[in-house]
Scaffold this motif. Sequence first.
Motif, PDB file in Angstrom:
ATOM      1  N   GLU A  81       5.665   7.974   3.073  1.00 24.17           N
ATOM      2  CA  GLU A  81       5.890   7.099   1.921  1.00 24.17           C
ATOM      3  C   GLU A  81       4.729   6.125   1.794  1.00 24.17           C
ATOM      4  O   GLU A  81       4.168   5.681   2.792  1.00 24.17           O
ATOM      5  N   TYR A  82       4.413   5.807   0.555  1.00 28.83           N
ATOM      6  CA  TYR A  82       3.371   4.828   0.256  1.00 28.83           C
ATOM      7  C   TYR A  82       4.013   3.600  -0.375  1.00 28.83           C
ATOM      8  O   TYR A  82       5.007   3.705  -1.088  1.00 28.83           O
ATOM      9  N   SER A  83       3.417   2.453  -0.109  1.00 31.16           N
ATOM     10  CA  SER A  83       3.857   1.222  -0.762  1.00 31.16           C
ATOM     11  C   SER A  83       2.635   0.344  -1.007  1.00 31.16           C
ATOM     12  O   SER A  83       1.602   0.489  -0.353  1.00 31.16           O
ATOM     13  N   LEU A  84       2.769  -0.548  -1.988  1.00 28.40           N
ATOM     14  CA  LEU A  84       1.683  -1.471  -2.275  1.00 28.40           C
ATOM     15  C   LEU A  84       1.616  -2.540  -1.202  1.00 28.40           C
ATOM     16  O   LEU A  84       2.645  -3.022  -0.729  1.00 28.40           O
ATOM     17  N   THR A  85       0.425  -2.915  -0.840  1.00 28.37           N
ATOM     18  CA  THR A  85       0.245  -4.069   0.043  1.00 28.37           C
ATOM     19  C   THR A  85       0.308  -5.322  -0.837  1.00 28.37           C
ATOM     20  O   THR A  85       0.310  -5.230  -2.071  1.00 28.37           O
TER      21      THR A  85
END
Length: 120
Positions: A81-85
Amino acid sequence: MYERKIPLSLHCGLDLTGEVLYGKWKMRLLWFINEGYKRPSELQRKIPDASRRVLHIQLKELEGHELISKIIYPQVPPKVEYSLTEFGKTLIPVIAVLGKWGDDNEERLRCLILKRSEPL
């Protein structure tokens, strides 16, 4: 190994921003991740014109620029999964303004782009 044909130019904010955001799908990836699409397969469905390889490369570049983070869950099959920093979240208002400008000028821009793509 990849060798740049054009040397880096990092003399102003526009150069720096361009270096981070240039790539056909990068702004859309950031936007969709912000909207909650976090899995690579979800992002592929949202951007069907992009190949898996190109999306992977651009996600990796966004991760390298610390705009997104990648979480790999230790399970079988592996889950990513990717998420914004926090840093990446600061770009969302900028992307929103660019998108609004495109929407506001959609007809004119579409005509100009199509005119340029016509054979001479």
